[in-house]
Design a protein around this motif. Structure first.
Motif, PDB file in Angstrom:
ATOM      1  N   GLN A 140       0.830  -1.206   0.000  1.00  0.00           N
ATOM      2  CA  GLN A 140       0.000   0.000   0.000  1.00  0.00           C
ATOM      3  C   GLN A 140       0.871   1.265   0.000  1.00  0.00           C
ATOM      4  O   GLN A 140       0.538   2.254  -0.646  1.00  0.00           O
ATOM      5  N   LEU A 141       1.995   1.212   0.726  1.00  0.00           N
ATOM      6  CA  LEU A 141       2.900   2.357   0.795  1.00  0.00           C
ATOM      7  C   LEU A 141       3.860   2.414  -0.394  1.00  0.00           C
ATOM      8  O   LEU A 141       4.562   3.416  -0.579  1.00  0.00           O
ATOM      9  N   GLY A 142       3.926   1.328  -1.165  1.00  0.00           N
ATOM     10  CA  GLY A 142       4.833   1.285  -2.306  1.00  0.00           C
ATOM     11  C   GLY A 142       6.282   1.087  -1.910  1.00  0.00           C
ATOM     12  O   GLY A 142       7.198   1.572  -2.574  1.00  0.00           O
ATOM     13  N   ILE A 143       6.502   0.365  -0.806  1.00  0.00           N
ATOM     14  CA  ILE A 143       7.851   0.078  -0.326  1.00  0.00           C
ATOM     15  C   ILE A 143       7.980  -1.411  -0.060  1.00  0.00           C
ATOM     16  O   ILE A 143       6.978  -2.132  -0.034  1.00  0.00           O
ATOM     17  N   CYS A 144       9.211  -1.883   0.156  1.00  0.00           N
ATOM     18  CA  CYS A 144       9.400  -3.300   0.483  1.00  0.00           C
ATOM     19  C   CYS A 144       9.244  -3.492   1.994  1.00  0.00           C
ATOM     20  O   CYS A 144       9.250  -2.534   2.767  1.00  0.00           O
ATOM     21  N   GLN A 145       9.102  -4.743   2.405  1.00  0.00           N
ATOM     22  CA  GLN A 145       8.907  -5.053   3.824  1.00  0.00           C
ATOM     23  C   GLN A 145      10.091  -4.616   4.678  1.00  0.00           C
ATOM     24  O   GLN A 145       9.902  -4.165   5.804  1.00  0.00           O
ATOM     25  N   ASN A 146      11.299  -4.751   4.165  1.00  0.00           N
ATOM     26  CA  ASN A 146      12.481  -4.336   4.936  1.00  0.00           C
ATOM     27  C   ASN A 146      12.437  -2.838   5.222  1.00  0.00           C
ATOM     28  O   ASN A 146      12.756  -2.400   6.328  1.00  0.00           O
ATOM     29  N   THR A 147      12.032  -2.052   4.227  1.00  0.00           N
ATOM     30  CA  THR A 147      11.916  -0.602   4.424  1.00  0.00           C
ATOM     31  C   THR A 147      10.807  -0.308   5.427  1.00  0.00           C
ATOM     32  O   THR A 147      10.956   0.563   6.292  1.00  0.00           O
ATOM     33  N   LEU A 148       9.713  -1.046   5.344  1.00  0.00           N
ATOM     34  CA  LEU A 148       8.611  -0.880   6.298  1.00  0.00           C
ATOM     35  C   LEU A 148       9.109  -1.132   7.721  1.00  0.00           C
ATOM     36  O   LEU A 148       8.882  -0.331   8.624  1.00  0.00           O
ATOM     37  N   ARG A 149       9.815  -2.244   7.904  1.00  0.00           N
ATOM     38  CA  ARG A 149      10.312  -2.591   9.243  1.00  0.00           C
ATOM     39  C   ARG A 149      11.345  -1.580   9.744  1.00  0.00           C
ATOM     40  O   ARG A 149      11.389  -1.278  10.937  1.00  0.00           O
ATOM     41  N   LYS A 150      12.165  -1.069   8.833  1.00  0.00           N
ATOM     42  CA  LYS A 150      13.216  -0.135   9.222  1.00  0.00           C
ATOM     43  C   LYS A 150      12.635   1.211   9.663  1.00  0.00           C
ATOM     44  O   LYS A 150      13.033   1.750  10.685  1.00  0.00           O
ATOM     45  N   HIS A 151      11.688   1.748   8.909  1.00  0.00           N
ATOM     46  CA  HIS A 151      11.198   3.094   9.156  1.00  0.00           C
ATOM     47  C   HIS A 151       9.922   3.158  10.002  1.00  0.00           C
ATOM     48  O   HIS A 151       9.564   4.234  10.481  1.00  0.00           O
ATOM     49  N   PHE A 152       9.249   2.029  10.165  1.00  0.00           N
ATOM     50  CA  PHE A 152       7.990   2.030  10.912  1.00  0.00           C
ATOM     51  C   PHE A 152       8.004   1.023  12.053  1.00  0.00           C
ATOM     52  O   PHE A 152       6.967   0.477  12.425  1.00  0.00           O
ATOM     53  N   SER A 153       9.175   0.766  12.637  1.00  0.00           N
ATOM     54  CA  SER A 153       9.276  -0.264  13.673  1.00  0.00           C
ATOM     55  C   SER A 153       8.405   0.072  14.887  1.00  0.00           C
ATOM     56  O   SER A 153       7.757  -0.809  15.453  1.00  0.00           O
ATOM     57  N   GLU A 154       8.372   1.337  15.289  1.00  0.00           N
ATOM     58  CA  GLU A 154       7.534   1.749  16.426  1.00  0.00           C
ATOM     59  C   GLU A 154       6.058   1.487  16.133  1.00  0.00           C
ATOM     60  O   GLU A 154       5.328   0.970  16.978  1.00  0.00           O
ATOM     61  N   GLU A 155       5.622   1.876  14.949  1.00  0.00           N
ATOM     62  CA  GLU A 155       4.219   1.716  14.584  1.00  0.00           C
ATOM     63  C   GLU A 155       3.844   0.237  14.488  1.00  0.00           C
ATOM     64  O   GLU A 155       2.746  -0.160  14.886  1.00  0.00           O
ATOM     65  N   LEU A 156       4.756  -0.579  13.960  1.00  0.00           N
ATOM     66  CA  LEU A 156       4.478  -2.013  13.839  1.00  0.00           C
ATOM     67  C   LEU A 156       4.379  -2.670  15.210  1.00  0.00           C
ATOM     68  O   LEU A 156       3.560  -3.559  15.426  1.00  0.00           O
ATOM     69  N   GLU A 157       5.213  -2.238  16.149  1.00  0.00           N
ATOM     70  CA  GLU A 157       5.222  -2.866  17.466  1.00  0.00           C
ATOM     71  C   GLU A 157       4.111  -2.342  18.372  1.00  0.00           C
ATOM     72  O   GLU A 157       3.485  -3.107  19.099  1.00  0.00           O
ATOM     73  N   PHE A 158       3.854  -1.041  18.326  1.00  0.00           N
ATOM     74  CA  PHE A 158       2.927  -0.439  19.278  1.00  0.00           C
ATOM     75  C   PHE A 158       1.675   0.171  18.633  1.00  0.00           C
ATOM     76  O   PHE A 158       0.902   0.831  19.318  1.00  0.00           O
ATOM     77  N   GLY A 159       1.496  -0.014  17.331  1.00  0.00           N
ATOM     78  CA  GLY A 159       0.378   0.619  16.632  1.00  0.00           C
ATOM     79  C   GLY A 159      -0.985   0.261  17.196  1.00  0.00           C
ATOM     80  O   GLY A 159      -1.829   1.139  17.422  1.00  0.00           O
ATOM     81  N   ARG A 160      -1.207  -1.014  17.447  1.00  0.00           N
ATOM     82  CA  ARG A 160      -2.505  -1.460  17.975  1.00  0.00           C
ATOM     83  C   ARG A 160      -2.764  -0.849  19.353  1.00  0.00           C
ATOM     84  O   ARG A 160      -3.842  -0.339  19.631  1.00  0.00           O
ATOM     85  N   LEU A 161      -1.763  -0.875  20.203  1.00  0.00           N
ATOM     86  CA  LEU A 161      -1.895  -0.307  21.541  1.00  0.00           C
ATOM     87  C   LEU A 161      -2.181   1.191  21.474  1.00  0.00           C
ATOM     88  O   LEU A 161      -3.068   1.696  22.164  1.00  0.00           O
ATOM     89  N   ARG A 162      -1.442   1.896  20.632  1.00  0.00           N
ATOM     90  CA  ARG A 162      -1.629   3.355  20.544  1.00  0.00           C
ATOM     91  C   ARG A 162      -3.009   3.710  20.022  1.00  0.00           C
ATOM     92  O   ARG A 162      -3.642   4.643  20.518  1.00  0.00           O
ATOM     93  N   LYS A 163      -3.496   2.984  19.022  1.00  0.00           N
ATOM     94  CA  LYS A 163      -4.844   3.263  18.492  1.00  0.00           C
ATOM     95  C   LYS A 163      -5.903   2.956  19.555  1.00  0.00           C
ATOM     96  O   LYS A 163      -6.874   3.694  19.712  1.00  0.00           O
ATOM     97  N   THR A 164      -5.716   1.881  20.297  1.00  0.00           N
ATOM     98  CA  THR A 164      -6.649   1.542  21.372  1.00  0.00           C
ATOM     99  C   THR A 164      -6.656   2.640  22.427  1.00  0.00           C
ATOM    100  O   THR A 164      -7.721   3.064  22.891  1.00  0.00           O
ATOM    101  N   MET A 165      -5.471   3.115  22.793  1.00  0.00           N
ATOM    102  CA  MET A 165      -5.379   4.176  23.800  1.00  0.00           C
ATOM    103  C   MET A 165      -6.009   5.475  23.306  1.00  0.00           C
ATOM    104  O   MET A 165      -6.687   6.165  24.069  1.00  0.00           O
ATOM    105  N   GLU A 166      -5.812   5.797  22.026  1.00  0.00           N
ATOM    106  CA  GLU A 166      -6.436   6.996  21.458  1.00  0.00           C
ATOM    107  C   GLU A 166      -7.954   6.901  21.569  1.00  0.00           C
ATOM    108  O   GLU A 166      -8.621   7.870  21.956  1.00  0.00           O
TER     109      GLU A 166
END
Length: 150
Positions: free
Chosen positions: A49-75
């Motif tokens: 969807q972002l037009g990037i590879c998985q390695n780039t996703l993991r490198k630049h979005f590691s916080e969001e991948l690890e804590f995204g669900r928690l942060r959205k729930t808290m919001e």
């Protein structure tokens, strides 16, 4: 006149860095990744969807991948809390129900024995057979007969 080539970059015509420009995530992209993670969308689909590879996703979005669900729930919980403080009775009831469910889950979790080594089916069946019938009306009827010499 002949164009000069830079021997330091393999003779390429353009000076400086080679390849695609470095990826820099934007705030909307970070929000999209958090929402996708909260919805349990797989990493390959998020990267596509972002037009990037998985390695780039993991490198630049590691916080969001690890804590995204928690942060959205808290919001969402903070929005509910704000609505409840503003007098929204539905929000109050929903928060109360969520708190009660969390308390029940933690109470049940207190009685869970610690995990040991994983057992095979036969070993588990033998262990279950040792305590079969305890605290039931069957009582000792399920216990194996004792061998005694007459």
């Amino acid at each position: 006149m002949q164009e000069k080539r830079n021997p330091g970059n393999g003779g390429a015509k353009r000076p400086g860095r080679r390849g695609a420009p470095a990826f820099r995530p934007t705030k909307p992209q970070r929000e999209l990744v958090k929402m996708a993670v909260a919805m349990k969308i797989a990493e390959p689909k998020i990267a596509a969807q972002l037009g990037i590879c998985q390695n780039t996703l993991r490198k630049h979005f590691s916080e969001e991948l690890e804590f995204g669900r928690l942060r959205k729930t808290m919001e969402n919980l903070m929005r509910l809390d704000k609505a409840a403080k503003g007098g929204n009775v539905s929000a109050m009831k929903y928060i109360d129900a969520k708190i009660a469910a969390a308390n029940r889950a933690s109470d049940e979790g207190d009685h869970v024995p610690p995990k040991g080594e994983k057992m095979g089916k036969k070993e588990q069946a033998a262990r279950d057979a040792e305590t079969a019938g305890q605290d039931t009306e069957w009582g000792d009827d399920l216990m194996p007969p004792t061998m005694s010499v007459n």
